[in-house]
Design an enzyme around this catalytic site. Structure first.
Site, PDB file in Angstrom:
ATOM      1  N   CYS A  12       6.240  17.773 -37.795  1.00 30.96           N
ATOM      2  CA  CYS A  12       7.624  17.422 -37.461  1.00 30.96           C
ATOM      3  C   CYS A  12       7.682  16.666 -36.139  1.00 30.96           C
ATOM      4  CB  CYS A  12       8.499  18.677 -37.382  1.00 30.96           C
ATOM      5  SG  CYS A  12       8.234  19.630 -35.876  1.00 30.96           S
ATOM      6  N   CYS A  17      10.050  23.876 -35.494  1.00 28.95           N
ATOM      7  CA  CYS A  17      10.266  24.247 -36.904  1.00 28.95           C
ATOM      8  C   CYS A  17       9.520  25.541 -37.225  1.00 28.95           C
ATOM      9  CB  CYS A  17       9.817  23.106 -37.825  1.00 28.95           C
ATOM     10  SG  CYS A  17       8.019  22.991 -38.038  1.00 28.95           S
ATOM     11  N   THR A  50      -6.790  50.384 -22.098  1.00 28.51           N
ATOM     12  CA  THR A  50      -5.604  49.682 -21.622  1.00 28.51           C
ATOM     13  C   THR A  50      -5.079  50.326 -20.339  1.00 28.51           C
ATOM     14  OG1 THR A  50      -3.347  48.961 -22.103  1.00 28.51           O
ATOM     15  CG2 THR A  50      -4.069  51.042 -23.120  1.00 28.51           C
ATOM     16  N   GLN A 103      -2.778  45.336 -28.180  1.00 26.13           N
ATOM     17  CA  GLN A 103      -2.248  44.291 -27.309  1.00 26.13           C
ATOM     18  C   GLN A 103      -3.186  43.077 -27.320  1.00 26.13           C
ATOM     19  OE1 GLN A 103      -0.851  46.286 -23.369  1.00 26.13           O
ATOM     20  NE2 GLN A 103      -2.104  47.814 -24.450  1.00 26.13           N
ATOM     21  N   ASN A 104      -4.328  43.249 -27.969  1.00 30.23           N
ATOM     22  CA  ASN A 104      -5.340  42.187 -27.981  1.00 30.23           C
ATOM     23  C   ASN A 104      -4.989  41.098 -28.989  1.00 30.23           C
ATOM     24  OD1 ASN A 104      -6.567  43.861 -26.155  1.00 30.23           O
ATOM     25  ND2 ASN A 104      -8.080  44.658 -27.611  1.00 30.23           N
ATOM     26  N   HIS A 140       1.036  41.463 -29.385  1.00 31.60           N
ATOM     27  CA  HIS A 140       1.163  40.265 -28.551  1.00 31.60           C
ATOM     28  C   HIS A 140       0.644  39.013 -29.257  1.00 31.60           C
ATOM     29  CE1 HIS A 140       1.223  43.137 -24.851  1.00 31.60           C
ATOM     30  NE2 HIS A 140       2.362  43.128 -25.497  1.00 31.60           N
ATOM     31  N   CYS A 153       2.889  19.056 -34.319  1.00 28.88           N
ATOM     32  CA  CYS A 153       3.234  19.513 -35.671  1.00 28.88           C
ATOM     33  C   CYS A 153       3.601  18.289 -36.507  1.00 28.88           C
ATOM     34  CB  CYS A 153       4.417  20.462 -35.589  1.00 28.88           C
ATOM     35  SG  CYS A 153       5.073  20.990 -37.180  1.00 28.88           S
TER      36      CYS A 153
HETATM   37  C1  BV8 Z   1       9.348  41.582 -22.947  1.00 27.70           C
HETATM   38  C2  BV8 Z   1      -0.652  37.795 -24.793  1.00 27.70           C
HETATM   39  C3  BV8 Z   1      11.699  41.557 -23.322  1.00 27.70           C
HETATM   40  C4  BV8 Z   1      -0.919  36.505 -24.114  1.00 27.70           C
HETATM   41  C5  BV8 Z   1       0.217  39.387 -23.135  1.00 27.70           C
HETATM   42  C6  BV8 Z   1       9.126  43.699 -14.038  1.00 27.70           C
HETATM   43  C7  BV8 Z   1       8.845  45.050 -14.121  1.00 27.70           C
HETATM   44  C8  BV8 Z   1       8.474  45.636 -15.382  1.00 27.70           C
HETATM   45  C9  BV8 Z   1       8.364  44.850 -16.576  1.00 27.70           C
HETATM   46  C10 BV8 Z   1       8.658  43.529 -16.436  1.00 27.70           C
HETATM   47  C11 BV8 Z   1       9.050  42.961 -15.202  1.00 27.70           C
HETATM   48  N1  BV8 Z   1       9.277  41.667 -15.411  1.00 27.70           N
HETATM   49  C12 BV8 Z   1       9.076  41.394 -16.737  1.00 27.70           C
HETATM   50  C13 BV8 Z   1       8.680  42.543 -17.349  1.00 27.70           C
HETATM   51  C14 BV8 Z   1       8.328  42.734 -18.748  1.00 27.70           C
HETATM   52  C15 BV8 Z   1       6.879  42.210 -18.926  1.00 27.70           C
HETATM   53  C16 BV8 Z   1       5.871  43.106 -18.242  1.00 27.70           C
HETATM   54  O1  BV8 Z   1       5.578  44.211 -18.676  1.00 27.70           O
HETATM   55  N2  BV8 Z   1       5.316  42.564 -17.104  1.00 27.70           N
HETATM   56  C17 BV8 Z   1       4.316  43.364 -16.345  1.00 27.70           C
HETATM   57  C18 BV8 Z   1       3.240  42.413 -15.834  1.00 27.70           C
HETATM   58  C19 BV8 Z   1       5.004  44.060 -15.196  1.00 27.70           C
HETATM   59  N3  BV8 Z   1       6.692  42.298 -20.370  1.00 27.70           N
HETATM   60  C20 BV8 Z   1       7.029  41.208 -21.085  1.00 27.70           C
HETATM   61  O2  BV8 Z   1       7.404  40.142 -20.625  1.00 27.70           O
HETATM   62  C21 BV8 Z   1       6.960  41.426 -22.590  1.00 27.70           C
HETATM   63  N4  BV8 Z   1       8.183  40.960 -23.223  1.00 27.70           N
HETATM   64  O3  BV8 Z   1       9.419  42.550 -22.197  1.00 27.70           O
HETATM   65  O4  BV8 Z   1      10.405  41.015 -23.621  1.00 27.70           O
HETATM   66  C22 BV8 Z   1      12.050  40.903 -22.043  1.00 27.70           C
HETATM   67  C23 BV8 Z   1      12.360  39.548 -22.126  1.00 27.70           C
HETATM   68  C24 BV8 Z   1      12.798  38.942 -20.930  1.00 27.70           C
HETATM   69  C25 BV8 Z   1      12.787  39.623 -19.657  1.00 27.70           C
HETATM   70  C26 BV8 Z   1      12.425  40.974 -19.629  1.00 27.70           C
HETATM   71  C27 BV8 Z   1      12.032  41.622 -20.808  1.00 27.70           C
HETATM   72  C28 BV8 Z   1       5.811  40.567 -23.196  1.00 27.70           C
HETATM   73  C29 BV8 Z   1       4.504  41.034 -22.632  1.00 27.70           C
HETATM   74  C30 BV8 Z   1       3.347  40.362 -23.414  1.00 27.70           C
HETATM   75  C31 BV8 Z   1       2.628  39.366 -22.533  1.00 27.70           C
HETATM   76  N5  BV8 Z   1       1.431  38.868 -23.266  1.00 27.70           N
HETATM   77  N6  BV8 Z   1      -0.845  38.912 -23.861  1.00 27.70           N
HETATM   78  C32 BV8 Z   1      -2.360  36.356 -23.696  1.00 27.70           C
HETATM   79  O5  BV8 Z   1      -3.159  37.288 -23.896  1.00 27.70           O
HETATM   80  O6  BV8 Z   1      -2.668  35.276 -23.181  1.00 27.70           O
HETATM   81  S1  BV8 Z   1       0.003  40.740 -22.060  1.00 27.70           S
HETATM   82  C33 BV8 Z   1      -1.732  40.883 -21.857  1.00 27.70           C
HETATM   83  O7  BV8 Z   1      -1.887  41.614 -20.658  1.00 27.70           O
HETATM   84  C34 BV8 Z   1      -2.434  41.699 -22.910  1.00 27.70           C
HETATM   85  O8  BV8 Z   1      -1.947  41.460 -24.204  1.00 27.70           O
HETATM   86  C35 BV8 Z   1      -2.167  43.127 -22.459  1.00 27.70           C
HETATM   87  O9  BV8 Z   1      -0.926  43.551 -22.909  1.00 27.70           O
HETATM   88  C36 BV8 Z   1      -2.034  42.981 -20.970  1.00 27.70           C
HETATM   89  C37 BV8 Z   1      -3.317  43.384 -20.346  1.00 27.70           C
HETATM   90  O10 BV8 Z   1      -3.313  44.781 -20.308  1.00 27.70           O
HETATM   91  P1  BV8 Z   1      -4.630  45.557 -20.860  1.00 27.70           P
HETATM   92  O11 BV8 Z   1      -4.950  45.065 -22.225  1.00 27.70           O
HETATM   93  O12 BV8 Z   1      -4.373  46.970 -20.620  1.00 27.70           O
HETATM   94  O13 BV8 Z   1      -5.812  44.996 -19.914  1.00 27.70           O
HETATM   95  P2  BV8 Z   1      -6.077  45.370 -18.378  1.00 27.70           P
HETATM   96  O14 BV8 Z   1      -7.099  44.419 -17.906  1.00 27.70           O
HETATM   97  O15 BV8 Z   1      -4.792  45.509 -17.627  1.00 27.70           O
HETATM   98  O16 BV8 Z   1      -6.712  46.857 -18.441  1.00 27.70           O
HETATM   99  C38 BV8 Z   1      -7.961  47.023 -19.102  1.00 27.70           C
HETATM  100  C39 BV8 Z   1      -8.184  48.536 -19.085  1.00 27.70           C
HETATM  101  O17 BV8 Z   1      -9.390  48.782 -19.824  1.00 27.70           O
HETATM  102  C40 BV8 Z   1      -8.380  49.111 -17.678  1.00 27.70           C
HETATM  103  O18 BV8 Z   1      -7.644  50.348 -17.591  1.00 27.70           O
HETATM  104  C41 BV8 Z   1      -9.904  49.371 -17.599  1.00 27.70           C
HETATM  105  O19 BV8 Z   1     -10.201  50.536 -16.811  1.00 27.70           O
HETATM  106  C42 BV8 Z   1     -10.241  49.626 -19.059  1.00 27.70           C
HETATM  107  N7  BV8 Z   1     -11.615  49.250 -19.449  1.00 27.70           N
HETATM  108  C43 BV8 Z   1     -12.379  48.246 -18.945  1.00 27.70           C
HETATM  109  N8  BV8 Z   1     -13.580  48.184 -19.633  1.00 27.70           N
HETATM  110  C44 BV8 Z   1     -13.533  49.186 -20.584  1.00 27.70           C
HETATM  111  C45 BV8 Z   1     -12.269  49.849 -20.476  1.00 27.70           C
HETATM  112  N9  BV8 Z   1     -11.906  50.869 -21.299  1.00 27.70           N
HETATM  113  C46 BV8 Z   1     -12.816  51.258 -22.256  1.00 27.70           C
HETATM  114  N10 BV8 Z   1     -14.044  50.644 -22.425  1.00 27.70           N
HETATM  115  C47 BV8 Z   1     -14.429  49.623 -21.608  1.00 27.70           C
HETATM  116  N11 BV8 Z   1     -15.622  49.048 -21.800  1.00 27.70           N
HETATM  117 ZN    ZN Z   2       7.243  21.620 -36.462  1.00 31.09          ZN
END
Ligand code: BV8
Ligand code: ZN
Length: 240
Positions: A145, A126, A183, A97-98, A115, A143
């Site tokens: 364009c 475009c 995650t 997801q990174n 992502h 761009c």
């Molecule tokens: C989609 C890119 C179809 C940009 C990202 C309502 C209910 C349910 C779902 C939804 C809802 N409304 C909308 C949705 C769908 C939505 C969603 O899931 N929302 C969530 C918030 C509820 N999903 C979407 O919109 C996806 N598209 O579904 O399309 C659709 C279309 C229209 C309408 C509906 C559906 C697109 C989602 C992608 C968004 N883009 N990133 C950017 O980065 O700027 S998401 C971004 O946040 C990351 O990519 C990643 O996915 C997420 C963060 O999560 P994690 O990576 O897990 O990070 P987090 O901080 O949460 O956790 C870290 C973990 O690591 C912790 O557990 C911690 O304990 C642990 N940790 C910490 N340190 C360490 C460690 N582990 C090991 N070692 C360590 N040292």
């Molecule tokens: Zn363009």
């Protein structure tokens, strides 16, 4: 518990890692929901949606430029390096997801960026798409364009790149060992990948200091950081 797992690790041929912000935390990149998490300081709906972008493209670009500078200064950590090492011995795929590209910089080949990537840009109109090599004279950059360029990342409410998602579902549904690292699995559809693997009877391991939404369906939970836990785990797997 370990002996049952050890047999599974010995026989594991197709291994899939699902990773999130936690694996890059020890490289100095803040997580999203952790105590120093990005989403604590900034409202994701104000910065990581297409509406936010069109409302204030300069603000959204400034935020991604700041993150990109931080990411380019970062280095892969022992967690990233251990995963790329294992690929020398087994069939390894990384579903991440990174957007930081640290798996690839650690040498991992089969990396699926669910992502998108912060080092790639695309046109809002475009089909232009390219890797970012230099800084931008103006924000938002335009761009050739004439339309605005945007970071090639997946924002909330946007669908994932279908080819990448299709491959990710296929890998998750056919692996015999899945290792979920750093995650919270709070975001869909990425949080469905462990479900596909479990349905396929895969052995499930998580590496995370904190429990997550899927902890109860894990065969083994290592409550440690990625950089501490992965080198040992990979050594065990590759020692067979
Ligand atoms: C989609 C890119 C179809 C940009 C990202 C309502 C209910 C349910 C779902 C939804 C809802 N409304 C909308 C949705 C769908 C939505 C969603 O899931 N929302 C969530 C918030 C509820 N999903 C979407 O919109 C996806 N598209 O579904 O399309 C659709 C279309 C229209 C309408 C509906 C559906 C697109 C989602 C992608 C968004 N883009 N990133 C950017 O980065 O700027 S998401 C971004 O946040 C990351 O990519 C990643 O996915 C997420 C963060 O999560 P994690 O990576 O897990 O990070 P987090 O901080 O949460 O956790 C870290 C973990 O690591 C912790 O557990 C911690 O304990 C642990 N940790 C910490 N340190 C360490 C460690 N582990 C090991 N070692 C360590 N040292
Ligand atoms: Zn363009």
């Amino acid at each position: 518990m370990w002996d049952k797992i050890l047999d599974k690790l010995q026989d594991a041929k197709k291994i899939v890692f699902v990773t999130g912000a936690g694996i890059s935390q020890e490289s100095g990149i803040p997580t999203f929901r952790g105590k120093d998490g990005l989403w604590r300081k900034y409202d994701p709906m104000q910065l990581a949606t297409i509406d936010a972008f069109y409302d204030n493209p300069k603000l959204v670009w400034e935020w991604y430029e700041e993150r990109r500078r931080n990411i380019l200064d970062a280095k892969p950590n022992p967690g990233h390096l251990a995963i790329s090492e294992l690929a020398k011995y087994r069939d390894v795929s990384v579903l991440t997801q990174n957007i930081d590209g640290l798996h690839q910089r650690a040498g991992s080949k089969n990396v699926y960026e669910l992502h998108g990537s912060i080092i790639t840009i695309k046109c809002t109109v475009c089909s232009f798409k390219d890797k970012i090599t230099t800084g931008f004279l103006q924000l938002p950059p335009l761009c050739k364009c004439g339309n605005m360029l945007r970071p090639d990342v997946v924002w909330f409410g946007e669908t994932l790149p279908q080819d990448v998602w299709g491959s990710a579902m296929e890998k998750a549904s056919s692996c015999d060992l899945m290792i979920v690292v750093g995650t919270s699995l709070a975001v869909s559809p990425a949080n469905l990948l462990p479900v596909y693997a479990k349905q396929n009877g895969a052995t499930m391991i998580e590496v995370n200091p904190e429990p997550t939404a899927v902890s109860q369906s894990m065969d083994l939970s290592l409550r440690e950081s990625a950089a501490n836990a992965l080198p040992g785990l990979i050594d065990t797997i590759s020692s067979f």
